[in-house]
Design a protein around this motif. Structure first.
Motif, short mmCIF file in Angstrom:
data_model
loop_
_atom_site.label_atom_id
_atom_site.label_comp_id
_atom_site.label_asym_id
_atom_site.label_seq_id
_atom_site.Cartn_x
_atom_site.Cartn_y
_atom_site.Cartn_z
N ALA A 16 24.06 -27.62 47.16
CA ALA A 16 24.67 -28.90 47.56
C ALA A 16 24.96 -28.92 49.06
O ALA A 16 24.73 -29.94 49.73
CB ALA A 16 25.96 -29.14 46.77
N GLN A 17 25.44 -27.82 49.61
CA GLN A 17 25.73 -27.78 51.05
C GLN A 17 24.45 -27.79 51.87
O GLN A 17 24.38 -28.44 52.92
CB GLN A 17 26.59 -26.56 51.38
N ARG A 18 23.45 -27.08 51.42
CA ARG A 18 22.15 -27.10 52.11
C ARG A 18 21.58 -28.53 52.13
O ARG A 18 21.09 -28.99 53.15
CB ARG A 18 21.17 -26.18 51.40
N ARG A 19 21.63 -29.21 50.99
CA ARG A 19 21.14 -30.59 50.91
C ARG A 19 21.94 -31.50 51.83
O ARG A 19 21.40 -32.41 52.46
CB ARG A 19 21.20 -31.11 49.48
N HIS A 20 23.25 -31.27 51.89
CA HIS A 20 24.12 -32.06 52.77
C HIS A 20 23.61 -31.96 54.21
O HIS A 20 23.47 -32.97 54.89
CB HIS A 20 25.55 -31.53 52.66
N ILE A 21 23.34 -30.76 54.67
CA ILE A 21 22.84 -30.55 56.03
C ILE A 21 21.52 -31.29 56.22
O ILE A 21 21.34 -32.05 57.18
CB ILE A 21 22.66 -29.05 56.33
N LEU A 22 20.57 -31.06 55.32
CA LEU A 22 19.25 -31.68 55.47
C LEU A 22 19.31 -33.20 55.36
O LEU A 22 18.64 -33.90 56.12
CB LEU A 22 18.28 -31.08 54.45
N ASP A 23 20.11 -33.71 54.44
CA ASP A 23 20.26 -35.16 54.31
C ASP A 23 20.91 -35.77 55.55
O ASP A 23 20.55 -36.87 55.97
CB ASP A 23 21.07 -35.52 53.07
N THR A 148 28.48 -22.78 55.44
CA THR A 148 27.60 -23.95 55.45
C THR A 148 28.41 -25.23 55.25
O THR A 148 28.17 -26.24 55.93
CB THR A 148 26.50 -23.82 54.39
N ALA A 149 29.39 -25.20 54.36
CA ALA A 149 30.23 -26.39 54.12
C ALA A 149 31.05 -26.73 55.37
O ALA A 149 31.19 -27.91 55.72
CB ALA A 149 31.16 -26.15 52.93
#
Length: 170
Positions: A16-23, A148-149
């Motif tokens: 979820a945190q990785r997707r947050h960064i990429l999004d 990451t968060a």
């Protein structure tokens, strides 16, 4: 069974945190990705580079898998302006390449994580760590999730300053 649930929860939170960064960086222009918005001077694409090298590669490939640290960039104070070298993105590097490296580092980390038990000790612990601080994969996963968060929140604030939009991620 409890280990399966714990693994699922940790990996879900990390993803979820990785997707947050990429999004968050999706659709930004090259100029926006390279714009420093906060007094510390880091850029959104520099943050992605840091998460690639100082996050995914360091913690999973170097610490947990024991791979060498030969990818770490040499310090260049004239370019780094007080930041660690793993935040640096050269002017001639494309943002697409930096984002691809992050995605590749995530994929490689996921492969390594899949082959390790949650209680697997680091293959390459740092002697400067406090005793027991990063004793196993579970502790490393939690650390990378938190890091990451934290950076995802920094990125949200920086992007709001860059483009004026509120970046709300649910």
């Amino acid at each position: 069974m409890a280990d399966d649930r714990t693994r699922s929860l940790l990996l879900g939170a990390l993803d979820a945190q990785r997707r947050h960064i990429l999004d968050a960086v999706e659709g930004l222009t090259d100029a926006q990705l390279r714009t420093p918005a906060l007094p510390s001077g880091w850029t959104p694409i520099g943050l992605v580079r840091h998460l690639t090298l100082g996050g995914e590669r360091y913690w999973f490939r170097t610490v947990m898998a024991g791979e060498p640290l030969d990818y770490w960039p040499a310090d260049r104070p004239e370019l780094d302006e007080g930041r660690p070298a793993d935040w640096r993105v050269e002017a001639d590097e494309s943002a697409e390449a930096v984002l691809r490296q992050y995605r590749d580092a995530i994929a490689r980390a996921d492969e390594l994580i899949a082959g390790l038990a949650l209680d697997a000790p680091p293959a390459r612990p740092d002697p400067d760590w406090p005793e027991g601080r990063f004793a196993d994969l579970q502790a490393v996963l939690l650390h990378v999730i938190l890091d990451t968060a934290t950076h995802a929140g920094h990125l949200d604030a920086a992007l709001e300053l860059i483009d004026g939009r509120q970046h709300l991620v649910l």
